[in-house]
Each structure stands twice: as C-alpha cells, then as structure tokens.
Design an enzyme around this catalytic site. Structure first.
Site, PDB file in Angstrom:
ATOM      1  N   THR A 261       1.057  -1.045  -0.096  1.00 41.09           N
ATOM      2  CA  THR A 261      -0.059   0.046   0.062  1.00 41.09           C
ATOM      3  C   THR A 261       0.798   1.286   0.069  1.00 41.09           C
ATOM      4  OG1 THR A 261      -1.549  -1.263   1.121  1.00 41.09           O
ATOM      5  CG2 THR A 261      -2.148   1.101   1.057  1.00 41.09           C
TER       6      THR A 261
ATOM      7  N   LYS B 138       4.920  -9.060   3.685  1.00 36.06           N
ATOM      8  CA  LYS B 138       3.510  -8.339   4.010  1.00 36.06           C
ATOM      9  C   LYS B 138       2.320  -9.306   3.392  1.00 36.06           C
ATOM     10  CE  LYS B 138       1.784  -3.501   3.366  1.00 36.06           C
ATOM     11  NZ  LYS B 138       1.819  -3.208   4.727  1.00 36.06           N
TER      12      LYS B 138
ATOM     13  N   GLU C 138       7.283  -3.462  15.927  1.00 36.33           N
ATOM     14  CA  GLU C 138       6.874  -2.623  15.145  1.00 36.33           C
ATOM     15  C   GLU C 138       5.504  -1.877  15.598  1.00 36.33           C
ATOM     16  OE1 GLU C 138       5.964  -4.989  11.548  1.00 36.33           O
ATOM     17  OE2 GLU C 138       4.531  -6.248  12.693  1.00 36.33           O
TER      18      GLU C 138
END
Lengths: 266, 266
Positions: free
Chosen positions: B29, B140, B173
């Site tokens: 994205t 991802k 993260e």
C-alpha cells in the site's frame, strides 16, 4: 462447487471484504449426508466460539442451517462455512458497525483412495514449525499460510499428510487434521493452547474415548516420544479417522484404533 | 474506492480465490501522486520478493503499472496491490498450475489530523505479542489477524498507533508502521527475522540515514530500552514519518528526527 453469500447464490465476493484483506474471519468444513449436516450442533458451537474469540458476531444457527438446506437439498457433499467480519475500509481498525459476511460452499466429497481408510496412511514431518500465538491458538481462522506452506512440502512425495511441530519441537497436528497417540490405555492428543486448530472430531474423540476404555489426555508430546506410541491416528470432520502406519522412517504394526474410533463416532 | 482484478474494473472477486480461503497472497500500500506511484521500483521489488517468498509468481512490473495508470489517470490517492495465488479447489495443497490474481485498488488519501505530522503522535503498547514465524517474517502477506486484534486494543483510547512486541518482549513495529529509535548518532530499528513486516520506507531510511549523519543498525530492542532513546519515529509508505512524542507514561522532549527523515526521503 456452488456457494451462497448472505443467503444469495453467488460466485463472487466484494473486494472490500476483510476476509480478503486480512483473513479476518473463521471457517469450518464438514460432511453433509443426504441433506443432513453431520454433528451440526457441535459444528455450529465451534463456529460461534471461534467467531466470538476474535470479536465477530456469528449469524444464528438457523440462518446458516437454512443456507445449507437450500444449497444441498437431499444431496451428500462437503460444506464449508466462512464467517468474515464483513466489508470494511482500508486499514486494520474494525468498523464501528459490523455486518459479518457468511459464505456457505457446497463441494463434492473428496476422492481419497479407499486404502487410506482401510489400511492407513504414511506421514512425514514438515520442516515448517508452527508459530505460537495463544490469542489465535485452537481457532479455525482464515490466516492459514502456515498450513499452505507446510502442505507444499509434500509436493511430489508419496505421503498422505504432513505432521507439524511447534518451535519447541512439540507435535501439534497434521496440516489438515488433529492427532491422537495411544500409549496402552492412555490416549494422548497435543495441547493446542499455543498453536494449532481444535477440530470437532478431536473434541468428540476426547468426549467418547472412555467408551473404548481409553483415558483421553491433552498434553505436550515431543516428536521423539511419538515413536513410543502403540498407535497413532489422524482425524478431521471430512476424512473421519485415518490410522497412521508410517511416520518418516518409523512404522507401526499395531492397528485397529482408527476402526474403533470410527465405531464410537458413528 | 475503485478496483481492477487482472486488468478489468471489478467490485468482486471469485469465492474460490485462495486469498479468501487462506490469506494466500501478499500486498503493498502506498501513495500515487498525480498519477505517479511513489518509489514504484522499490515497491515492485518488495511485492515480487514477498510473492516469491511464498512461491507465488508476481505479475510483471509493467502489467501492474498499467493497472495503476488506468485506475488513477492523473489523480492522487492511495494504491493497494494484492497478489494472491489465484483460484484453487478446497484444501491447502497448491494447484499444479498457478494463475495468480492481481487486484489493484484506488483509495483516497486518509485524512489524518495535520498535527500528527507537525507535532507527532502518542503511542501505547499493545497487550498482544506477535507470534514468531521466520518463514513469514518480514513479508507483507494477507495473514494479518494479529494486526487486526492489536488495532482493536486502541478502540476508544486516544492513541494514534499501537506498539507491538514479540513473545520475548522485543519491540517489533507499530500495528501499521515500522519503528526507528535514535540513540545519539545511532539509528536503531528492530530485527524482523522472526516476525513483523519490512516496509519500503524502513528500507529507504536504512539506506539514506548516513545523509543526516546517522548510523542505521538493525537489532533487537527491548521494550524498556526504548525509553532511553533520544527520539523515536514511526514510518510507512502512506503516513510518511511520524515523530513519537509519547509512549504509555513516557514523553520525549527531543524532536526533529521525523522532519529530517522526511527531507531525505523526498
């Protein structure tokens, strides 16, 4: 294959569904016999339990049951039910108003060779070790890349199922099945509090083992300890029960547990 | 929102796609600025790398680029690209012949308050601890239930992002971002070899940090050690860089790193 989405026959799903974006949903797969979904109450209980575990409101039992009746009529086959969190925008945050999506699939019964049920199967140990996530352990959710990658290890090999261990080397399950190991009259099955999927057939065997004088015990099983078992079986709601006759270099001569378990399950 | 599936405008996806069944795919994205996908080469490299990591053949760069051009024209927005393993039967095994599905979405730019970029954000530490799966770490992929559940912890709280640790208490993260912590001229970012998603902006910062006299270091960071950092920032390809001004009870007075990093990224 045919499918219904939220009660309508459909071949396709909104691209905004969170099942696609994040695997944000749960599922269940089992047999429909001449129109009757086998062990429906147990299957629905699991579906609703798993949905609640990740904060999804499961549609009512009658609603999903009606979809199954509509799709199957008097037919026999495999039903797969997915309940997702529904459509959402971009981003992980959960929409304030949830409208879960229910998808009910009708598949034909898979054509495994008769010998798997009659004689048993040969299993290998997967290199992939399952990650541990207690918040998702036991739940049949849509994040199944580990199972996909573990299944891929079998490509071109003559094994009928792959055994998956966790990062500590404990036996957890097959790529698509749960496992039981008999040591005399003790029937051990792996602890699934850190990873793995708790199937309906596993629950049933735990409940019913006393009928064949076995004591069910849920505990950690080290890979090497599996070879000391008198017998090992795999189970799920589609295959039923398969006797394991070989695991990597090891073979079992004792057999008969799968047949006994099938008898008490029916 | 608008979307193209395999080059055709579409609102819905086949119910047999493996992205729905298993989260069997990967995504990316990022921003499209007046028709130009920002850092396209890096984004495509990551997409192709992640796809290859789980055995999916990524469509060519030109094919996906053409989809973006078709969807965006000269517009500015957020593009999300999903590549799934394509349609499959029931069961985890990968079809012999793979026909990956590519889905390109056009979204509007999210409307975060200007203060997040100008002043910074306040972050809390999520209770959820990420599971460790080295075979999927850094990728991802579409198995994102951990991020969904971690984001859910923020519901009703006034935090702009949630910090995720692994099972050993290492910082990994944010729920949707990568993290850097500056200790004098050392710029630390967590090791993602066991879990987490390695973003393009993270890679860029690692490559470019020397331009502002910082030495990038990838290593384990214990949660408590984060409070000793001079500054902490979060980054991703949509938000850019956000200065962290508070984490749980701790506040940082040093600021300016986010501004410097944005300058070298542009």
């Amino acid at each position: 294959m045919s499918a219904m989405i939220n009660g309508q026959l459909a071949q396709s799903l909104s691209v905004m569904d969170r099942a696609l974006a994040y695997g944000d949903g749960i599922f269940r797969t089992f047999i429909v016999q001449k129109g009757a979904p086998l062990h429906w109450e147990l299957q629905y209980q699991k579906l609703a339990h798993d949905a609640a575990s990740i904060g999804i409101k499961c549609p009512p039992s009658e609603t999903i049951y009606a979809d199954i009746q509509h799709l199957f009529g008097d037919d026999t086959g495999v039903v797969k039910i997915i309940v997702s969190r529904g459509e959402g925008g971009r981003g992980y945050s959960i929409p304030t108003e949830q409208n879960p999506t229910r998808i009910v699939f009708k598949f034909s019964i898979p054509s495994y060779p008769e010998s798997y049920t009659r004689e048993g199967v040969v299993v290998h140990c997967c290199r992939l070790r399952l990650g541990q996530q207690p918040l998702l352990a036991g739940i049949k959710h849509l994040n199944r890349l580990e199972n996909v990658l573990a299944s891929q290890e079998r490509t071109g090999l003559n094994f009928q199922e792959g055994l998956m261990l966790d990062q500590h080397g404990h036996v957890i399950e097959g790529t698509m099945s749960n496992l039981f190991a008999r040591y005399q009259n003790r029937l051990l099955t792996p602890d699934l509090s850190q990873c793995g999927v708790a199937g309906v057939t596993r629950d049933q065997i735990i409940s019913l083992a006393h009928k064949i004088d076995l004591e069910p015990i849920v505990k950690h099983i080290a890979y090497n300890d599996l070879f000391d078992a008198d017998e090992v079986i795999l189970c799920n709601s589609v295959i039923g029960v398969w006797q394991v006759i070989g695991l990597d270099q090891h073979q079992w001569s004792n057999q008969g547990l799968a047949t006994k378990l099938k008898a008490i399950l029916n």
